[in-house]
Scaffold this motif. Structure first.
Motif, PDB file in Angstrom:
ATOM      1  N   CYS A 248       3.484  10.649  -4.733  1.00 46.82           N
ATOM      2  CA  CYS A 248       4.153  10.072  -3.564  1.00 46.82           C
ATOM      3  C   CYS A 248       4.506   8.612  -3.840  1.00 46.82           C
ATOM      4  CB  CYS A 248       3.247  10.166  -2.334  1.00 46.82           C
ATOM      5  SG  CYS A 248       2.973  11.849  -1.771  1.00 46.82           S
ATOM      6  N   PRO A 249       5.776   8.243  -3.809  1.00 39.78           N
ATOM      7  CA  PRO A 249       6.175   6.925  -4.296  1.00 39.78           C
ATOM      8  C   PRO A 249       6.301   5.834  -3.242  1.00 39.78           C
ATOM      9  CG  PRO A 249       8.103   8.308  -4.024  1.00 39.78           C
ATOM     10  CD  PRO A 249       6.923   9.117  -3.565  1.00 39.78           C
ATOM     11  N   LEU A 250       6.409   6.186  -1.968  1.00 40.33           N
ATOM     12  CA  LEU A 250       6.732   5.180  -0.957  1.00 40.33           C
ATOM     13  C   LEU A 250       5.640   4.133  -0.842  1.00 40.33           C
ATOM     14  CD1 LEU A 250       8.265   7.313   1.935  1.00 40.33           C
ATOM     15  CD2 LEU A 250       9.448   5.725   0.436  1.00 40.33           C
ATOM     16  N   VAL A 251       6.043   2.866  -0.847  1.00 42.79           N
ATOM     17  CA  VAL A 251       5.114   1.750  -0.744  1.00 42.79           C
ATOM     18  C   VAL A 251       5.475   0.933   0.492  1.00 42.79           C
ATOM     19  CG1 VAL A 251       4.283  -0.371  -1.836  1.00 42.79           C
ATOM     20  CG2 VAL A 251       4.746   1.652  -3.229  1.00 42.79           C
TER      21      VAL A 251
ATOM     22  N   ILE B 199       0.851  -1.191   0.000  1.00 41.36           N
ATOM     23  CA  ILE B 199       0.000   0.000   0.000  1.00 41.36           C
ATOM     24  C   ILE B 199       0.885   1.238   0.000  1.00 41.36           C
ATOM     25  CG2 ILE B 199      -1.792   1.240   1.299  1.00 41.36           C
ATOM     26  CD1 ILE B 199      -2.420  -1.531   2.583  1.00 41.36           C
ATOM     27  N   GLN B 200       0.481   2.263  -0.748  1.00 43.36           N
ATOM     28  CA  GLN B 200       1.216   3.526  -0.711  1.00 43.36           C
ATOM     29  C   GLN B 200       1.150   4.112   0.693  1.00 43.36           C
ATOM     30  OE1 GLN B 200      -0.617   5.301  -4.457  1.00 43.36           O
ATOM     31  NE2 GLN B 200       1.435   6.172  -4.540  1.00 43.36           N
ATOM     32  N   LEU B 201       2.308   4.529   1.188  1.00 42.52           N
ATOM     33  CA  LEU B 201       2.401   4.992   2.571  1.00 42.52           C
ATOM     34  C   LEU B 201       1.449   6.138   2.846  1.00 42.52           C
ATOM     35  CD1 LEU B 201       3.797   4.924   5.344  1.00 42.52           C
ATOM     36  CD2 LEU B 201       5.541   6.458   4.401  1.00 42.52           C
ATOM     37  N   TYR B 202       1.391   7.120   1.953  1.00 46.67           N
ATOM     38  CA  TYR B 202       0.559   8.287   2.243  1.00 46.67           C
ATOM     39  C   TYR B 202      -0.918   7.916   2.300  1.00 46.67           C
ATOM     40  CZ  TYR B 202      -1.410   9.334  -2.429  1.00 46.67           C
ATOM     41  OH  TYR B 202      -2.128   9.302  -3.588  1.00 46.67           O
TER      42      TYR B 202
ATOM     43  N   SER C 228      -5.662   7.443   5.607  1.00 43.14           N
ATOM     44  CA  SER C 228      -6.865   6.749   6.058  1.00 43.14           C
ATOM     45  C   SER C 228      -6.856   6.546   7.568  1.00 43.14           C
ATOM     46  CB  SER C 228      -6.990   5.400   5.343  1.00 43.14           C
ATOM     47  OG  SER C 228      -7.087   5.573   3.948  1.00 43.14           O
ATOM     48  N   LEU C 229      -5.758   6.017   8.105  1.00 44.56           N
ATOM     49  CA  LEU C 229      -5.711   5.743   9.533  1.00 44.56           C
ATOM     50  C   LEU C 229      -5.792   7.021  10.361  1.00 44.56           C
ATOM     51  CD1 LEU C 229      -2.993   2.918   9.703  1.00 44.56           C
ATOM     52  CD2 LEU C 229      -5.479   2.663   9.814  1.00 44.56           C
ATOM     53  N   SER C 230      -5.238   8.124   9.852  1.00 44.02           N
ATOM     54  CA  SER C 230      -5.259   9.367  10.629  1.00 44.02           C
ATOM     55  C   SER C 230      -6.666   9.930  10.780  1.00 44.02           C
ATOM     56  CB  SER C 230      -4.346  10.424  10.001  1.00 44.02           C
ATOM     57  OG  SER C 230      -4.874  10.915   8.789  1.00 44.02           O
ATOM     58  N   LEU C 231      -7.597   9.477   9.957  1.00 46.13           N
ATOM     59  CA  LEU C 231      -8.989   9.913  10.130  1.00 46.13           C
ATOM     60  C   LEU C 231      -9.493   9.588  11.529  1.00 46.13           C
ATOM     61  CD1 LEU C 231     -10.934   9.041   6.849  1.00 46.13           C
ATOM     62  CD2 LEU C 231     -10.626  11.299   7.871  1.00 46.13           C
ATOM     63  N   ALA C 232      -9.049   8.467  12.075  1.00 42.17           N
ATOM     64  CA  ALA C 232      -9.500   8.087  13.418  1.00 42.17           C
ATOM     65  C   ALA C 232      -9.039   9.087  14.460  1.00 42.17           C
ATOM     66  CB  ALA C 232      -8.993   6.685  13.768  1.00 42.17           C
ATOM     67  N   MET C 233      -7.890   9.741  14.224  1.00 47.90           N
ATOM     68  CA  MET C 233      -7.384  10.744  15.160  1.00 47.90           C
ATOM     69  C   MET C 233      -8.119  12.063  15.032  1.00 47.90           C
ATOM     70  SD  MET C 233      -3.255  10.156  15.207  1.00 47.90           S
ATOM     71  CE  MET C 233      -2.975  10.824  13.563  1.00 47.90           C
ATOM     72  N   ASP C 234      -8.921  12.219  13.998  1.00 43.46           N
ATOM     73  CA  ASP C 234      -9.578  13.490  13.725  1.00 43.46           C
ATOM     74  C   ASP C 234     -10.949  13.612  14.371  1.00 43.46           C
ATOM     75  OD1 ASP C 234      -7.556  14.691  12.306  1.00 43.46           O
ATOM     76  OD2 ASP C 234      -8.169  13.816  10.401  1.00 43.46           O
ATOM     77  N   TYR C 235     -11.336  12.626  15.180  1.00 43.60           N
ATOM     78  CA  TYR C 235     -12.612  12.732  15.893  1.00 43.60           C
ATOM     79  C   TYR C 235     -12.425  13.574  17.149  1.00 43.60           C
ATOM     80  CZ  TYR C 235     -15.115   9.407  12.979  1.00 43.60           C
ATOM     81  OH  TYR C 235     -15.747   8.799  11.925  1.00 43.60           O
TER      82      TYR C 235
END
Length: 418
Positions: free
Chosen positions: A206-209, A7-10, A15-22
């Motif tokens: 963004c290239p990091l995988v 999966i592309q890192l970004y 996606s996971l950072s959405l959980a921190m946005d509550y």
């Protein structure tokens, strides 16, 4: 043999950072908004395309050191008092994972003031450039949370930022921001329901995988963020992951599936970041309204993990852990054959972990009580009897994982996950 996800890192962090946005006001998308503002500034500066992934990934996870609504409420103030603790905590979380280590210093300094009134001792151009960009973008986003049309507040926001050039903010960056801020598109993108699409277009290079071991390491970081929400369950996600991976191994899952099970365990309570602490920490029984709040957490987990291509199996195993074979679980009321073996394992691992962990109102339960509760749940049609029997056959090994789970994120990503 299953295929390990790449999966592309970004995209994973986004996606996971959405959980921190509550926050108490709901999903604020703060990390995505800061990343968007930062990308506008970076484009105006004509930074190299190769620099954007590092800036974006740092921006989209910059508040990794916060878990609770109380911490987030403090950061909603424009001039935050003592923001350094969450910067240090976030930097420490990122420092120990190779793929995220370059983000650590940026996160550490993302509240450093230009005039040098910082515990780091840094000032001016000694503060990392990307930290300065994120600090400015972060405070712009805080100011932008106002009712009505954002364009009506644009001038006021620009004036407030401009007034702090040379004290809070890098004056050259402020000048660049003021140029960008003339574009209505910035503000409309910022408040758009399509912000995720705008970000994808701006950061498509963004290239990091990430491979599976990096995914495990990133998931461990988020497990620490999740478990930091409640001091009484400081290792719960990690223990569930260890027990679930053990049961998967003993059940004959292939090596890729075992690692996927471990990731699912780490992330199974991701949605609890959307739940107020007073509900999570309540020692007495929950009211119907409070339990309804709790029920939402698996739905949030399901929606966030569903944004990640390649996480389909992980999502089912993580998000269905409160479903029951008799259809009386939540939030989807799945039953019987609708629940895959991995979800059945996760349900048992979650219950077992909760029973053997210490709580402020009780010590971890002894084996005979744990087995009685699990047996009653099997008899009631809630959980899978074969999985409970498998746990019973390896009970001491499962209990011994409590100490391993307490080691946290200090082990290398692939240690003992075979």
């Amino acid at each position: 043999m299953s295929t390990a996800p790449k999966i592309q890192l970004y995209k994973l962090l986004r996606s996971l950072s959405l959980a921190m946005d509550y926050q108490r006001n709901g999903l604020m998308r703060h990390h995505q908004r800061v990343a968007l503002i930062a990308s506008y500034i970076a484009r105006e500066m004509q930074l190299e395309e190769s620099d954007l992934p590092l800036l974006y990934c740092s921006a989209v996870i910059h508040d990794a050191g916060t878990s609770t609504f109380r911490e987030k409420a403090n950061l909603e103030k424009f001039e935050v008092q003592n923001p350094w603790e969450h910067c240090q905590k976030g930097a420490a979380l990122l420092h120990n994972l190779q793929i995220l280590a370059p983000l650590s210093e940026i996160v550490l300094h993302h509240h450093d003031r230009w005039d040098g009134q910082n515990p780091s001792g840094l000032a001016g151009n000694a503060i990392p450039l990307f930290s300065r960009i994120i600090f400015l973008a972060d405070r712009v986003d805080v100011l932008s949370h106002q009712p009505g049309n954002i364009l009506d507040h644009r001038e006021q926001i620009m004036q407030k930022i401009s007034a702090r050039a040379g004290t809070m903010f890098d004056p050259d960056l402020v000048d660049i921001f003021l140029q960008v801020a003339r574009k209505e598109s910035l503000w409309l993108d910022l408040t758009s329901e399509f912000i995720d699409i705008h970000l994808s277009k701006r950061l498509r290079t963004c290239p990091l995988v990430t491979g599976q071991d990096e995914i495990i390491g990133i998931s461990r970081i988020f497990a620490e963020i999740i478990d930091g929400k409640n001091p009484f369950t400081y290792r719960h996600s990690r223990l569930v992951a260890e027990v679930a991976a053990l049961l998967a191994r003993r059940a004959g899952f292939d090596p890729v599936q075992q690692k996927n099970m471990y990731v699912a365990g780490l992330l199974h309570d991701l949605g609890k970041l959307s739940v107020p602490e007073e509900v999570l920490e309540k020692p007495a029984g929950l009211s119907k309204q409070e339990f309804n709040i709790i029920k939402r957490h698996t739905y949030v987990t399901y929606q966030i993990l569903g944004l990640i291509d390649g996480f389909e199996e992980i999502n089912q195993w993580a998000s269905y852990h409160h479903e029951k074979l008799n259809g009386q679980g939540y939030p989807f009321h799945l039953r019987g054959e609708e629940l895959p073996p991995g979800s059945r394992i996760m349900a048992v691992a979650d219950i077992f972990s909760a029973l053997v962990e210490d709580r402020p109102y009780r010590k971890g339960m002894p084996r005979h009580k744990v087995e009685k509760i699990l047996g009653d749940m099997v008899d009631g049609g809630s959980i899978d009897g074969d999985v409970v029997q498998l746990l019973a056959s390896h009970y001491q090994e499962a209990v011994s994982l409590k100490d391993k789970a307490s080691e946290g994120l200090r082990r290398p990503p692939d240690a003992d996950i075979k």
